[in-house]
Motif scaffolding. Sequence first.
Motif, mmCIF file in Angstrom:
data_model
loop_
_atom_site.group_PDB
_atom_site.id
_atom_site.type_symbol
_atom_site.label_atom_id
_atom_site.label_comp_id
_atom_site.label_asym_id
_atom_site.label_seq_id
_atom_site.Cartn_x
_atom_site.Cartn_y
_atom_site.Cartn_z
ATOM 1 N N GLY A 155 -45.558 -24.837 -63.654
ATOM 2 C CA GLY A 155 -45.480 -24.580 -65.084
ATOM 3 C C GLY A 155 -45.281 -23.111 -65.387
ATOM 4 O O GLY A 155 -44.519 -22.740 -66.285
ATOM 5 N N GLY A 156 -45.959 -22.252 -64.628
ATOM 6 C CA GLY A 156 -45.818 -20.820 -64.836
ATOM 7 C C GLY A 156 -44.421 -20.328 -64.524
ATOM 8 O O GLY A 156 -43.845 -19.522 -65.268
ATOM 9 N N ASN A 157 -43.849 -20.816 -63.412
ATOM 10 C CA ASN A 157 -42.479 -20.432 -63.067
ATOM 11 C C ASN A 157 -41.486 -20.895 -64.126
ATOM 12 O O ASN A 157 -40.494 -20.217 -64.415
ATOM 13 C CB ASN A 157 -42.093 -21.019 -61.707
ATOM 14 N N ILE A 210 -46.743 -23.256 -73.509
ATOM 15 C CA ILE A 210 -48.105 -22.881 -73.117
ATOM 16 C C ILE A 210 -49.077 -24.040 -73.309
ATOM 17 O O ILE A 210 -50.046 -24.170 -72.557
ATOM 18 C CB ILE A 210 -48.611 -21.630 -73.875
ATOM 19 N N ALA A 211 -48.822 -24.899 -74.286
ATOM 20 C CA ALA A 211 -49.710 -26.045 -74.480
ATOM 21 C C ALA A 211 -49.587 -27.026 -73.318
ATOM 22 O O ALA A 211 -50.582 -27.569 -72.837
ATOM 23 C CB ALA A 211 -49.404 -26.737 -75.804
ATOM 24 N N VAL A 212 -48.361 -27.254 -72.847
ATOM 25 C CA VAL A 212 -48.150 -28.151 -71.710
ATOM 26 C C VAL A 212 -48.857 -27.622 -70.471
ATOM 27 O O VAL A 212 -49.520 -28.358 -69.744
ATOM 28 C CB VAL A 212 -46.643 -28.313 -71.410
ATOM 29 N N ALA A 253 -51.402 -25.430 -70.128
ATOM 30 C CA ALA A 253 -52.847 -25.202 -70.075
ATOM 31 C C ALA A 253 -53.629 -25.821 -71.225
ATOM 32 O O ALA A 253 -54.797 -25.489 -71.406
ATOM 33 C CB ALA A 253 -53.125 -23.697 -70.038
ATOM 34 N N HIS A 254 -53.021 -26.734 -71.984
ATOM 35 C CA HIS A 254 -53.766 -27.295 -73.107
ATOM 36 C C HIS A 254 -53.572 -28.804 -73.183
ATOM 37 O O HIS A 254 -54.410 -29.576 -72.739
ATOM 38 C CB HIS A 254 -53.353 -26.616 -74.417
ATOM 39 N N ILE A 255 -52.450 -29.233 -73.764
ATOM 40 C CA ILE A 255 -52.198 -30.660 -73.940
ATOM 41 C C ILE A 255 -50.692 -30.880 -74.041
ATOM 42 O O ILE A 255 -49.972 -30.066 -74.626
ATOM 43 C CB ILE A 255 -52.915 -31.191 -75.207
ATOM 44 N N ARG A 256 -50.205 -31.973 -73.460
ATOM 45 C CA ARG A 256 -48.772 -32.261 -73.495
ATOM 46 C C ARG A 256 -48.332 -32.861 -74.829
ATOM 47 O O ARG A 256 -47.254 -32.545 -75.337
ATOM 48 C CB ARG A 256 -48.410 -33.228 -72.362
ATOM 49 N N THR A 257 -49.162 -33.733 -75.387
ATOM 50 C CA THR A 257 -48.798 -34.415 -76.619
ATOM 51 C C THR A 257 -48.551 -33.416 -77.746
ATOM 52 O O THR A 257 -49.392 -32.567 -78.023
ATOM 53 C CB THR A 257 -49.923 -35.383 -77.036
ATOM 54 N N ASP A 258 -47.382 -33.510 -78.382
ATOM 55 C CA ASP A 258 -47.027 -32.605 -79.486
ATOM 56 C C ASP A 258 -47.227 -31.144 -79.101
ATOM 57 O O ASP A 258 -47.734 -30.326 -79.886
ATOM 58 C CB ASP A 258 -47.841 -32.944 -80.739
#
Length: 273
Positions: A104-106, A133-135, A137-142
Motif C-alpha cells: 500500500g505504501g509503494n 490513506i484510508a485503504v 491504514a483505516h478502512i476500505r469502504t468509501d
Amino acid sequence: MQNTAKLESQDEVVAEAGKIATAKAKPGMSHDDKDELLENAMMGVLDRNVAIPWFGNVEEFAKGGPPPAGGKFLMHYEPRLPQMPEKPTLMDYLKKRLLLSKRGGNHLLQSANLARKNGLPDKLVLACLLHDIAVVAHIRTDHGYYGAQMIEPYVDEETSWAIRYHQALRFFPDPSVGYEYPELYTRVFGEDYVPPNYVKQAYDEARNHKWYMSARLVTMNDLYSFDPNVKVDVDDFTDIIGRTFRQPEDGLGFDNSPSSHMWRSLIWPNNFL
C-alpha cells in the motif's frame, strides 16, 4: 497528550513474540494463519487483549459477537507499532504508520511520483500521495470519503475534493483523456459488477464540477500495477508537503479539528474505547 508509558519496547515485543510464534508454527501454514499466530503471541507477551472493530471480524459478529474477554486491554498504548512523537506531523504518520504497509505504501509513493513526473501541481501531487490513506491504514469502504475527511482541515479544498471523488470516477471511463475501466476491477469484482446508485450519483456530480479534471487526474495517476523495483523515497516529497499541508502546531491528531480523532485512531488503532 499521549500516554507514553511503555511495558516493553516494540523491538522486545516483536522479538519475543517471534520466538513463540516460530515454535508453534506448522509446515504448510498459510500467511494469514502465521500472522494470526504472531498476533496472538504478541498479546501473550503483552498480557493484553485487543479490541477489534466489528468490521474487522464480521463473521464473528454476525454470529452474535465475541465472548467476553477477561484481563486487560490495549488502551492508549501500542508497542507493536513504532512510537509516535508527542506532536506528530504528516511525515510521522507516513513513516510510522502508512508506509509500514509495503504494498500500500509503494502504491501511494509511486502514484505521487508519477503525478510529479507528469507535471501536476503540488496540491494534486499531494492528493495522489494521500488518495488511498484510508485503504492503507483505516478502512476500505468509501475510502475516498474517509481520506478526504481526514485531510480536509489541512489542505486546499481542491485537494480533498479530488480525493473524495476519485473513488467514484475510478469506475467510469473517460475516453477523452485516455482513462479506461481498470482491468484489475474486472478481475476482482467480476465482469457483471455494477457500482451502486450513490457511486453513479457522485460520478454525475463530479462530471459537471469545475474540479472534475483534478479528481480525474488522481485516477489517471492511480497506479494499479506498479513496478516493485522502483524505489521512491517519501522524503522526496518533504517540500511539497510543506507547501500544501498545514501542519497543526499541537500535532496532527491533537489540534481539536473535525478529523483529529481519525488521526489518533492511527496512533492507537486497537483502543478498547
